[in-house]
Write an enzyme that holds these catalytic residues in place. Structure first.
Site, mmCIF file in Angstrom:
data_model
loop_
_atom_site.group_PDB
_atom_site.id
_atom_site.type_symbol
_atom_site.label_atom_id
_atom_site.label_comp_id
_atom_site.label_asym_id
_atom_site.label_seq_id
_atom_site.Cartn_x
_atom_site.Cartn_y
_atom_site.Cartn_z
ATOM 1 N N THR A 85 0.807 -1.215 0.000
ATOM 2 C CA THR A 85 0.000 0.000 0.000
ATOM 3 C C THR A 85 0.843 1.270 0.000
ATOM 4 O O THR A 85 0.299 2.374 -0.054
ATOM 5 C CB THR A 85 -0.940 0.022 1.222
ATOM 6 O OG1 THR A 85 -0.160 -0.094 2.417
ATOM 7 C CG2 THR A 85 -1.935 -1.125 1.155
ATOM 8 N N ALA A 87 3.920 3.909 -1.611
ATOM 9 C CA ALA A 87 4.095 4.497 -2.937
ATOM 10 C C ALA A 87 4.834 3.542 -3.876
ATOM 11 O O ALA A 87 4.441 3.362 -5.037
ATOM 12 C CB ALA A 87 4.847 5.823 -2.816
ATOM 13 N N ARG A 113 -3.249 -2.335 9.745
ATOM 14 C CA ARG A 113 -4.128 -1.204 9.464
ATOM 15 C C ARG A 113 -4.691 -1.257 8.038
ATOM 16 O O ARG A 113 -5.818 -0.841 7.780
ATOM 17 C CB ARG A 113 -3.361 0.104 9.673
ATOM 18 C CG ARG A 113 -4.194 1.361 9.516
ATOM 19 C CD ARG A 113 -3.387 2.612 9.817
ATOM 20 N NE ARG A 113 -2.304 2.805 8.873
ATOM 21 C CZ ARG A 113 -1.016 2.596 9.154
ATOM 22 N NH1 ARG A 113 -0.649 2.172 10.348
ATOM 23 N NH2 ARG A 113 -0.079 2.817 8.252
ATOM 24 N N SER A 114 -3.889 -1.774 7.097
ATOM 25 C CA SER A 114 -4.316 -1.824 5.698
ATOM 26 C C SER A 114 -4.962 -3.144 5.317
ATOM 27 O O SER A 114 -5.551 -3.260 4.233
ATOM 28 C CB SER A 114 -3.113 -1.574 4.776
ATOM 29 O OG SER A 114 -2.561 -0.297 4.999
ATOM 30 N N CYS A 221 17.250 5.310 -5.317
ATOM 31 C CA CYS A 221 16.657 5.733 -6.591
ATOM 32 C C CYS A 221 17.515 6.780 -7.301
ATOM 33 O O CYS A 221 17.625 6.776 -8.535
ATOM 34 C CB CYS A 221 15.245 6.253 -6.367
ATOM 35 S SG CYS A 221 15.103 7.534 -5.107
ATOM 36 N N LYS A 306 25.247 7.741 -0.055
ATOM 37 C CA LYS A 306 24.685 6.567 -0.732
ATOM 38 C C LYS A 306 25.056 6.583 -2.210
ATOM 39 O O LYS A 306 25.403 5.545 -2.789
ATOM 40 C CB LYS A 306 23.157 6.546 -0.602
ATOM 41 C CG LYS A 306 22.612 6.219 0.767
ATOM 42 C CD LYS A 306 21.084 6.358 0.738
ATOM 43 C CE LYS A 306 20.491 6.399 2.130
ATOM 44 N NZ LYS A 306 19.035 6.674 2.095
ATOM 45 N N ARG A 331 16.241 18.781 -1.604
ATOM 46 C CA ARG A 331 14.814 18.491 -1.733
ATOM 47 C C ARG A 331 14.120 19.716 -2.330
ATOM 48 O O ARG A 331 14.328 20.845 -1.864
ATOM 49 C CB ARG A 331 14.199 18.174 -0.373
ATOM 50 C CG ARG A 331 12.757 17.727 -0.443
ATOM 51 C CD ARG A 331 12.606 16.307 -0.934
ATOM 52 N NE ARG A 331 13.090 15.353 0.046
ATOM 53 C CZ ARG A 331 13.249 14.052 -0.224
ATOM 54 N NH1 ARG A 331 13.000 13.583 -1.429
ATOM 55 N NH2 ARG A 331 13.689 13.228 0.720
ATOM 56 N N HIS A 338 12.995 12.790 -9.836
ATOM 57 C CA HIS A 338 14.212 13.448 -9.383
ATOM 58 C C HIS A 338 15.007 13.965 -10.580
ATOM 59 O O HIS A 338 14.983 13.369 -11.666
ATOM 60 C CB HIS A 338 15.103 12.466 -8.618
ATOM 61 C CG HIS A 338 14.561 12.053 -7.287
ATOM 62 N ND1 HIS A 338 13.462 12.633 -6.701
ATOM 63 C CD2 HIS A 338 14.992 11.092 -6.402
ATOM 64 C CE1 HIS A 338 13.231 12.056 -5.528
ATOM 65 N NE2 HIS A 338 14.129 11.123 -5.335
ATOM 66 N N GLN A 414 11.580 8.567 -9.985
ATOM 67 C CA GLN A 414 12.296 7.745 -9.003
ATOM 68 C C GLN A 414 11.431 6.638 -8.414
ATOM 69 O O GLN A 414 11.950 5.589 -8.029
ATOM 70 C CB GLN A 414 12.892 8.628 -7.893
ATOM 71 C CG GLN A 414 12.028 8.920 -6.706
ATOM 72 C CD GLN A 414 10.886 9.876 -6.999
ATOM 73 O OE1 GLN A 414 10.774 10.428 -8.087
ATOM 74 N NE2 GLN A 414 10.013 10.082 -6.019
#
Length: 432
Positions: A85, A87, A113-114, A221, A306, A331, A338, A414
């Site tokens: 659930t 992204a 919860r999902s 990503c 990274k 950001r 991206h 991404q």
């Protein structure tokens, strides 16, 4: 109008029976082959796979223009998505459908919860289940799209070998666990776990499976997007130095990041005041934040490091001096895709026109570089969103490094190209 062929072994020989359907079936409502097979399974149960031996790798193409030919995975697989659930989990489900990944079963796992939600899938409507290790182990391929702590605790348990039941178990025989493609950073730096961008080092996935490794790591990503452009240039010219600045969308922080951007933007437009924030270290609407993740002792953030660590591992460069690489991660207030401004210094001269020709032919790359047009054709989040390929443009000679340098701009979705699609491509490579 297709023929259904069944092979049956009879007393050491192979006998083939072929049936030709006596009538065509017309549905009263639109029906995909996946939905039809799911309905057949409900009627025939497990026997459907043998009675109707259809491989989903040869399903009719979907209406999605992004669907491209799948790698020839040999047999339909039992597939699971953990974090279905989120992204990335939702994108994984879309990519499996678009690429017609051959599946005999798909299970979707999330938190309690999902659990109970019903969502469409390539095999019909499916109910989200609460995750457990035992459930996930009953699969051939598991796509893991949760946080790092959850992956560290559960991925090794899913991938481990298990004792077989019956007589063979009494003799100590074991069976291998499912293949797990993990999207977190939990195993990216483990020396025995391959870190794979299929267009760069896809053979590492197949080698790993052949030697019994059941965990394969998906890169960050940002790294995956950059690698698709840097690798063909490295092969032709040899990279000496890479300097990168990234402009990363709110969705890099998942659904909560996108929600905070959209609600905060609406708040600021309505009230004129700076909105509250919880996901990002500072308010993101109408702002840029030169910090993603926590700071390290060297002054770089973990997100920036990274890119350094992962690029070297994917390219097979054992020593830092094999490739000098620096990154500044920022950001920005966009929802998706991206962007990266990259400068390279190379061992050999790299004429911009020749580099363009190389990148125009590179797998997973779309060249968008024509500044003679009005408006100019450029790589942008607006055009890269929802696309399988990453975009590259603004390719020009570096004024710093001269004939052995290039400046260019890269943009990629991404969630799709940097995460979900990469994971599915990894599975396809590993299961050839």
């Amino acid at each position: 109008g297709t023929h259904i062929t069944q092979h049956r072994a009879v007393r050491g020989t192979s006998r083939t029976r072929t049936w030709k359907p006596q009538r065509r079936v017309t549905c009263r409502v639109p029906c995909t082959l996946g939905q039809a097979m799911a309905s057949l399974r409900q009627v025939f149960g497990a026997a459907a796979a043998s009675v109707f031996p259809v491989s989903f790798a040869v399903m009719a193409a979907t209406d999605d223009s992004q669907a491209i030919r799948s790698q020839p995975v040999k047999h339909p697989k039992r597939v699971a998505i953990v974090g279905a659930t989120g992204a990335v989990g939702e994108e994984l489900l879309n990519v499996l459908r678009q690429r017609q990944f051959p599946m005999s079963e798909i299970r979707l796992y999330a938190s309690a919860r999902s659990a109970g939600k019903v969502v469409p899938s390539p095999l019909g409507m499916l109910e989200i289940e609460e995750f457990s290790v035992d459930k996930a182990r009953n699969s051939d391929v598991v796509f893991f799209a949760t946080n790092t702590a959850h992956a560290q605790a559960n991925v090794p348990l899913i991938a481990q070998r298990s004792k077989v039941s019956g007589l063979f178990g009494w003799f100590g025989f074991t069976s291998e666990g499912p293949l797990v493609v993990d999207n977190s950073k939990a195993f990216r730096y483990s020396p025995d776990v391959p870190l794979v961008v299929p267009e760069v080092n896809g053979e590492e996935a197949l080698k790993a499976v052949k030697r019994g490794q059941r965990i394969i790591a998906n890169p960050n990503c940002t790294t995956a997007i950059a690698a698709l452009v840097l690798w063909p240039l490295h092969q032709r010219y040899g990279l000496e130095q890479v300097v990168m600045s990234t402009y990363q969308a709110a969705s890099g922080a998942g659904g909560p990041g996108m929600d905070e951007l959209t609600s905060g933007t609406a708040w600021q437009l309505k009230t004129g005041h700076i909105p509250p924030h919880h996901v990002f270290p500072h308010p993101l609407p109408f702002n840029v934040i030169p910090q993603i993740d926590v700071f390290c002792e060297n002054g770089y953030t973990k997100e920036e490091m990274k890119v350094v660590w992962e690029t070297r591992k994917i390219f097979g460069l054992a020593k830092p001096e094999d490739l000098a690489l620096s990154c500044t991660a920022v950001r920005i207030p966009t929802l998706r895709a991206h962007a990266e401004a990259i400068t390279i210094e190379t061992e050999l001269p790299c004429p911009p026109e020749e580099a363009m020709a190389i990148l125009a032919k590179a797998e997973g790359v779309t060249l968008r570089d024509d500044v003679t047009q009005t408006p100019a054709i450029l790589p942008m989040p607006l055009t890269a969103t929802g696309e399988y390929n990453i975009e590259v443009g603004r390719i020009r000679r570096s004024e710093v490094f001269g004939d052995t340098g290039l400046d260019f701009f890269v943009c990629g979705d991404q969630l799709l190209r940097g995460a979900a699609l990469n994971a599915v491509l990894v599975a396809e490579k590993a299961l050839l």
